[in-house]
Design a protein around this motif. Structure first.
Motif, mmCIF file in Angstrom:
data_model
loop_
_atom_site.group_PDB
_atom_site.id
_atom_site.type_symbol
_atom_site.label_atom_id
_atom_site.label_comp_id
_atom_site.label_asym_id
_atom_site.label_seq_id
_atom_site.Cartn_x
_atom_site.Cartn_y
_atom_site.Cartn_z
ATOM 1 N N GLY A 150 0.832 -1.189 0.000
ATOM 2 C CA GLY A 150 0.000 0.000 0.000
ATOM 3 C C GLY A 150 0.867 1.239 0.000
ATOM 4 N N PRO A 151 0.344 2.357 -0.491
ATOM 5 C CA PRO A 151 1.134 3.579 -0.557
ATOM 6 C C PRO A 151 1.365 4.154 0.837
ATOM 7 N N GLU A 152 2.536 4.750 1.043
ATOM 8 C CA GLU A 152 2.803 5.438 2.287
ATOM 9 C C GLU A 152 2.005 6.738 2.311
ATOM 10 N N VAL A 153 1.415 7.048 3.457
ATOM 11 C CA VAL A 153 0.604 8.247 3.604
ATOM 12 C C VAL A 153 1.389 9.264 4.421
ATOM 13 N N GLU A 154 1.536 10.470 3.889
ATOM 14 C CA GLU A 154 2.253 11.543 4.569
ATOM 15 C C GLU A 154 1.352 12.156 5.637
ATOM 16 N N VAL A 155 1.881 12.286 6.843
ATOM 17 C CA VAL A 155 1.115 12.836 7.967
ATOM 18 C C VAL A 155 1.992 13.831 8.714
ATOM 19 N N PHE A 156 1.392 14.977 9.082
ATOM 20 C CA PHE A 156 2.097 15.991 9.868
ATOM 21 C C PHE A 156 1.327 16.223 11.159
ATOM 22 N N ALA A 157 2.012 16.095 12.300
ATOM 23 C CA ALA A 157 1.360 16.226 13.598
ATOM 24 C C ALA A 157 2.067 17.284 14.438
ATOM 25 N N GLY A 158 1.351 17.747 15.475
ATOM 26 C CA GLY A 158 1.919 18.734 16.378
ATOM 27 C C GLY A 158 2.129 20.094 15.737
ATOM 28 N N LEU A 159 1.232 20.480 14.810
ATOM 29 C CA LEU A 159 1.408 21.713 14.050
ATOM 30 C C LEU A 159 0.834 22.919 14.776
ATOM 31 N N THR A 160 1.489 24.066 14.601
ATOM 32 C CA THR A 160 0.892 25.337 14.998
ATOM 33 C C THR A 160 -0.018 25.806 13.870
ATOM 34 N N PRO A 161 -0.915 26.756 14.114
ATOM 35 C CA PRO A 161 -1.765 27.270 13.029
ATOM 36 C C PRO A 161 -0.970 27.775 11.832
ATOM 37 N N ASP A 162 0.114 28.476 12.071
ATOM 38 C CA ASP A 162 0.908 28.980 10.951
ATOM 39 C C ASP A 162 1.558 27.845 10.173
ATOM 40 N N GLU A 163 2.028 26.825 10.877
ATOM 41 C CA GLU A 163 2.615 25.681 10.186
ATOM 42 C C GLU A 163 1.566 24.968 9.346
ATOM 43 N N LEU A 164 0.356 24.836 9.892
ATOM 44 C CA LEU A 164 -0.715 24.198 9.132
ATOM 45 C C LEU A 164 -1.039 25.011 7.878
ATOM 46 N N ARG A 165 -1.091 26.334 8.009
ATOM 47 C CA ARG A 165 -1.371 27.173 6.836
ATOM 48 C C ARG A 165 -0.331 26.954 5.741
ATOM 49 N N ARG A 166 0.935 26.875 6.134
ATOM 50 C CA ARG A 166 1.981 26.654 5.124
ATOM 51 C C ARG A 166 1.802 25.299 4.442
ATOM 52 N N HIS A 167 1.471 24.264 5.212
ATOM 53 C CA HIS A 167 1.250 22.946 4.619
ATOM 54 C C HIS A 167 0.037 22.964 3.683
ATOM 55 N N VAL A 168 -1.025 23.650 4.085
ATOM 56 C CA VAL A 168 -2.223 23.727 3.246
ATOM 57 C C VAL A 168 -1.920 24.458 1.948
ATOM 58 N N ILE A 169 -1.205 25.556 2.019
ATOM 59 C CA ILE A 169 -0.846 26.318 0.816
ATOM 60 C C ILE A 169 -0.014 25.449 -0.121
ATOM 61 N N ASP A 170 0.962 24.741 0.436
ATOM 62 C CA ASP A 170 1.806 23.872 -0.398
ATOM 63 C C ASP A 170 0.993 22.751 -1.029
ATOM 64 N N THR A 171 0.078 22.168 -0.260
ATOM 65 C CA THR A 171 -0.724 21.042 -0.762
ATOM 66 C C THR A 171 -1.654 21.492 -1.877
ATOM 67 N N VAL A 172 -2.375 22.579 -1.658
ATOM 68 C CA VAL A 172 -3.296 23.075 -2.684
ATOM 69 C C VAL A 172 -2.535 23.496 -3.940
ATOM 70 N N GLY A 173 -1.334 24.011 -3.756
ATOM 71 C CA GLY A 173 -0.536 24.418 -4.914
ATOM 72 C C GLY A 173 -0.237 23.294 -5.877
ATOM 73 N N THR A 174 -0.246 22.045 -5.385
ATOM 74 C CA THR A 174 0.074 20.917 -6.267
ATOM 75 C C THR A 174 -1.024 20.651 -7.285
ATOM 76 N N VAL A 175 -2.230 21.206 -7.093
ATOM 77 C CA VAL A 175 -3.324 20.948 -8.037
ATOM 78 C C VAL A 175 -3.688 22.194 -8.842
ATOM 79 N N THR A 176 -2.892 23.254 -8.741
ATOM 80 C CA THR A 176 -3.135 24.453 -9.546
ATOM 81 C C THR A 176 -2.270 24.432 -10.795
ATOM 82 N N GLU A 177 -2.716 25.137 -11.820
ATOM 83 C CA GLU A 177 -1.971 25.160 -13.080
ATOM 84 C C GLU A 177 -0.598 25.789 -12.906
ATOM 85 N N SER A 178 -0.516 26.807 -12.046
ATOM 86 C CA SER A 178 0.757 27.503 -11.853
ATOM 87 C C SER A 178 1.686 26.767 -10.906
#
Length: 326
Positions: free
Chosen positions: A168-196
């Motif tokens: 099975g595929p390995e699943v990436e998980v991030f724990a113990g995040l601050t709100p700012d760290e979570l925002r950076r991860h969300v921005i990076d993740t969403v960026g992978t599905v944008t044209e730019s």
């Protein structure tokens, strides 16, 4: 994973090749033999069983077996109907109860009586895998097969890899995040599905994503830490009573998320746990919510009136509803 045959540059040719191979397997199936086709990166599967009377029965996973984030979309369910599948007629709790129709199933079901048309069976299976489960090429499939006594058997003629339960595929998980760290991860993740390749953040700190006539916003919220997806579908809905009735009806049927009435607006909302943060879950949720929003906005407008959010460039709502409201 890859099968014993390399994929070609033409996906259509790969599907044609799989149909030919699968038709040959179906034609050779003896009573009690079973072939299961599975997607290697998602929890979707479809099985074929040869009946004692010479027919073949096919069963495909339904939303009853799937996590809500993996539920089949309304469009996928429509495609199943077009391909001749019947919807589940049993709930998982009813399967072991005595007295129900032997032909009833908790899965989507399709049957062919003898003499079975192998090419038709293969065509329906391939279309289901491709159009309903979203498999882009046969290389994304694995198989499991069993004889009438339940023993595993190899089917090299399919040109697919054999399924191994411990793979099975390995699943990436991030724990113990601050709100700012979570925002950076969300921005990076969403960026992978944008044209730019980079997510655009608006003045409110949200990430807007357009799909068809709808726009979905991604927002990080605190206390508790979570990721909210919300899509304003309609504004200026004339009747709050009609809107609430429609929303409650749809909320019983939605594969993921919920509809919310806020003043004269209707919104589609979904919350994800922010700690731990699983990027693949956010991408799956985005796929479901953006597609649902593009379908529901026009359907609700036809039913209730009002104006589409995106078409009229409405201001983004400023509400913070309680998670799970309704």
């Amino acid at each position: 994973m890859a099968g014993d045959t390399a994929g070609t540059a033409d996906p259509a040719a790969d599907w044609d090749d799989l149909e030919r191979r699968l038709a040959g397997v179906v034609a050779a199936m003896a009573a009690g033999e079973r072939v299961l086709l599975l997607t290697v990166d998602a929890p979707y599967f479809l099985g074929l069983t040869a009946a004692a009377d010479g027919g073949v029965c096919a069963e495909a996973v339904s939303n009853q077996q799937l996590h809500p984030r993996r539920w089949l979309s309304p469009r996928a369910l429509e495609r199943l109907d077009e391909l001749g599948w019947t919807p589940p007629s049993l709930t998982p709790d009813e399967v072991d109860e005595p007295g129900h129709d032997p032909a009833a199933s908790q899965y989507h079901r399709r049957a062919w009586a003898a003499p079975v048309p192998p090419s038709e069976v293969a065509a329906v299976v391939a279309a289901t895998l491709r159009d309903v489960f979203g498999v882009t090429a046969p290389a994304g499939l694995a198989y499991a097969a069993s004889a009438d006594d339940g023993r595993d058997r190899a089917l090299p003629a399919l040109g697919l890899v054999a399924y191994r339960a411990d793979e099975g595929p390995e699943v990436e998980v991030f724990a113990g995040l601050t709100p700012d760290e979570l925002r950076r991860h969300v921005i990076d993740t969403v960026g992978t599905v944008t044209e730019s390749g980079a997510a655009q953040v608006d003045a409110d700190g949200d990430i807007p994503l357009r799909n068809g006539t709808a726009v979905t916003f991604v927002r990080v919220l605190e206390d508790p830490l979570r990721v909210r997806l919300f899509s304003p579908l309609l504004t200026d809905v004339p009747s709050a009573t009609a809107a609430l009735e429609a929303v409650n009806d749809w909320n019983r049927r939605l594969p993921f998320g919920f509809l919310l009435v806020a003043d004269t607006q209707i919104l589609l909302v979904a919350d994800l746990v922010g700690d731990p943060f699983v990027p693949s879950q956010l991408l799956e949720a985005l796929m479901v919510i953006t597609e649902l929003a593009d379908v529901l906005d026009e359907q609700l407008q036809e039913l209730l009136g009002g104006r589409l959010f995106l078409v009229h460039d409405e201001p983004k709502p400023r509400w913070e509803p309680t998670p799970g409201y309704l």
